[in-house]
Design an enzyme around this catalytic site. Sequence first.
Site, PDB file in Angstrom:
ATOM      1  N   GLU A   6       7.011   0.717  71.643  1.00  0.00           N
ATOM      2  CA  GLU A   6       7.785   0.498  70.424  1.00  0.00           C
ATOM      3  C   GLU A   6       7.673  -0.966  70.042  1.00  0.00           C
ATOM      4  O   GLU A   6       8.117  -1.844  70.781  1.00  0.00           O
ATOM      5  CB  GLU A   6       9.252   0.859  70.650  1.00  0.00           C
ATOM      6  CG  GLU A   6       9.454   2.345  70.793  1.00  0.00           C
ATOM      7  CD  GLU A   6      10.850   2.659  71.283  1.00  0.00           C
ATOM      8  OE1 GLU A   6      11.780   1.877  70.997  1.00  0.00           O
ATOM      9  OE2 GLU A   6      11.000   3.677  71.961  1.00  0.00           O
ATOM     10  N   ASP A  40      21.841  -3.744  68.235  1.00  0.00           N
ATOM     11  CA  ASP A  40      21.266  -4.420  69.387  1.00  0.00           C
ATOM     12  C   ASP A  40      22.217  -5.391  70.048  1.00  0.00           C
ATOM     13  O   ASP A  40      23.006  -6.066  69.391  1.00  0.00           O
ATOM     14  CB  ASP A  40      19.992  -5.150  68.972  1.00  0.00           C
ATOM     15  CG  ASP A  40      18.844  -4.181  68.752  1.00  0.00           C
ATOM     16  OD1 ASP A  40      18.503  -3.469  69.713  1.00  0.00           O
ATOM     17  OD2 ASP A  40      18.335  -4.096  67.621  1.00  0.00           O
TER      18      ASP A  40
END
Lengths: 393, 254
Positions: B45, B56
Amino acid sequence: MTYNINEKGYYGEFGGAYIPEMLYPNVEELRENYLKIMAEPEFQKEFNQLLKDYVGRPSPLYFAKRLSEKFNTKIYLKREDLNHTGAHKINNTIGQILMAKRLGKHRIIAETGAGQHGVATATVCALMGLECIVYMGEIDIARQAPNVARMKMLGATVVPALSGSRTLKDATNEAIRDWINNPVDTHYIIGSVVGPHPYPDMVARFQAVVSEEIQWQLQEHEGKTKPDYVVACVGGGSNAAGAYYHFLEDTNIKLIAVEAAGKGIHSGESAATSVLGKEGIIHGSKTLLMQTPDGQITEPYSISAGLDYPGVGPMHAHLYKSGRAQFISITDDQAMKAGLELCQLEGIIPAIESSHALAVFEQKTFLPEDVVVLSLSGRGDKDLETYINYFNL
Amino acid sequence: MNRINKKIQESKKILSIYFTAGYPKTDDTVNIIQNLEKSGVDMIEIGLPFSDPLADGPTIQASSTQALKNGMTTEVLFKQLKDIRESVNIPLIIMGYFNPILQYGVEAFCKKCEEIGIDGLIIPDLPVDVYNEKYKATFEKHGLINVFLITPQTSVERIRFIDSISNGFIYMVSSASVTGSQSGFGDEQTNYFKRIADMNLKNPQIIGFGISDNKTFLQATQFSKGAIIGSAFIKHLTKEGVTKINSFVKSILK
Ligand SMILES: Cc1ncc(COP(=O)(O)O)c(C=O)c1O
C-alpha cells in the site's frame, strides 16, 4: 431552490458525510436520532428552560442609536455577547449536551481554537456532571491562556494538539481521532456548522433560536418581523447560520457574511475562504476550503482566533455559490478599528470576530430606512490582550 | 485478472506493507517498493500523504507531514511510479485521503493509476454510498479495485452490504482505533476476528491496524487471509532508513 439542507444531508452540492468507516456508527447513530430527539416536547422544554434561566435568553435586540447615526441607517445589534460565557457558542453546547445525554453518552470531547467553544463545552459538562476533554492546538493554548484556565476551573481536561500546524484544524483532527478511538461512550460536540452531516444541520438548528428571537424582537421595535439585511461574521459559520436561519428562504432579506481577510486577501496571511478556497473535503464535509493545488489543507491566518479556520460550513459554501449571501472580507486593521468604534459609540466591547462584522459599515453603504440586524456574536473580554497589544493601551 | 485477485487465489497468507510515499526521503518510493517485493512481501500500500490524515495515529501522521515537507505531491508520486511495472509484479494499492484525489480529478487519477499498473485504491474518507453513486463506474473502467473498511463496530447488516459491493478483499480494522495504537491483541479482538471469519463472506479479509511483529501477524492471520503492517514499518524506516527492509520483513515472516 432551497437554501437549507436536503434530505440527503447536502446544501446544494455541499455537505454530506465524508468520514472513515470507523466513524460511521457514531455519525449514523446521531443522524438517525437527532431530529427525533430535538422534536421531543421534553427535549424542547429542557432546552428552552436552560436557554432562558442559564444562558440568559432571549438576548436583547438593541437599537444602536449612535452607530446608526454615524452610518445613516438603522442598525440593530443582536446581543449574543450577553449570553453566559460571552458568546453564541453556548446555544449549541446546551443543545448538544442534552442530545448526548439522551444518546446515553457520558464522555464529551470538543475542539477549540480561541477557547470560546471549549469554555462553552466545559461549562455545560460541569452543569451536567459529564467528563469533558477539550482538544486545543499547542499554539492556541499558549496564546489563549485565560480560556485554558477557565476550562480547567470548570473541570475539563485540555489536551494539546501537537500534530500539523497545532491550531484549530489540528485540534479538530485530534477530536475526530479521539472519537474513532472511543466509539461507544463518547459524544463529540463540534463547535460550528462544520463536520459531517448531521452536524452542520444540528448546530444550525440549535443556533436558530437567534433568528427566531430577531423576528419577534423586530416586531416590537419596527412593527415588522423582517429586516432588510442580516450581517454576521463567518469562521465555521455558526453565529451566521443562527442569525440567518429563519430568513434563509426569503430572498427579500439580504444576507451578508463577513470573513477575515487577515493581513490582506492576497497577503498569504488570510482566512477569506470564499475568495481563496476551492471545493473539497475538510473534516468530513464537502465545502469550500483553503488548500494547495495538490489538495493539502493550508493554514489560515486572522487576528481573531475564532475566524482562523481554513473552511466554511457547507451551508455557507452554498450561500456563496448560489449568490444568496454576499461575502465581504475584512482585514485585521479594519476589524480592530470597527471594534474600537463600537466601544466608543455604544459602550460595548465586542469580540474581535464580531468586530469583523461591524466593519461592514465602512465597506458598504446602506439606505437610511434599511433595517440592518448584526450578530454581535461575542464580547471582547477574551480579546483584551490582543486589543491591548494592538492599540498600545 | 487484477493482480489483487490473483494474489489472493494463489497465495497462502498475505503480508501487505504500508508506507508513506516521500518518506523518509522524497525519492525512496521505488527503492522501498522493490525491496519489499524482494523481501517476500505479497502486496504493497503506497500512502499518498495528506495534511490532515484523520484516521491515522502519530507515526503515520508524522511521516505524512515529513513527506509533504520533502515535496511529495500526487504528480511527483505518479512520475516516480511511471516505470514501476518494469521491475515489480506484486499488487500495488494506493492509499490516500479523498481531497487530494478530488483535486487531481477522480477520473484523471484513476486513468493514471491504470497506466502505471496500480491495482486498487483505499480511500478511507470516501463513503461507500458516494462511491457507489458517483465513482464506481470510473474505478471499474480503469480496472481498479476499491477496498472498503470494516471495524468492530460495523453492523452485521453493513458488513454483508460491504461484502456484496467488494471484489478484492475487505480491509478489517482490528480495533476501534486510529492506525498504530495497539500493542498486541486480546480476547476482544480475537472474538471479533472469529466472528467475522464465521460469517463466510464472499471476500477474504485482510486485517490492519495494530500489527507490528511476528506474533501479531500470526494472531491476525489465524482468522483471516492476511495482515497489513503500517506504523511498525514506518518506525523501522525512521530508525534504519531504507537499507534493512529485508530484515524487517524477515522478522515478521520468521
Ligand atoms: C465571538 C465569536 N464569534 C464568532 C466565532 C466564529 O465561529 P462561527 O463562525 O461558528 O460563528 C467565534 C469562534 O470562536 C467566536 O468566539
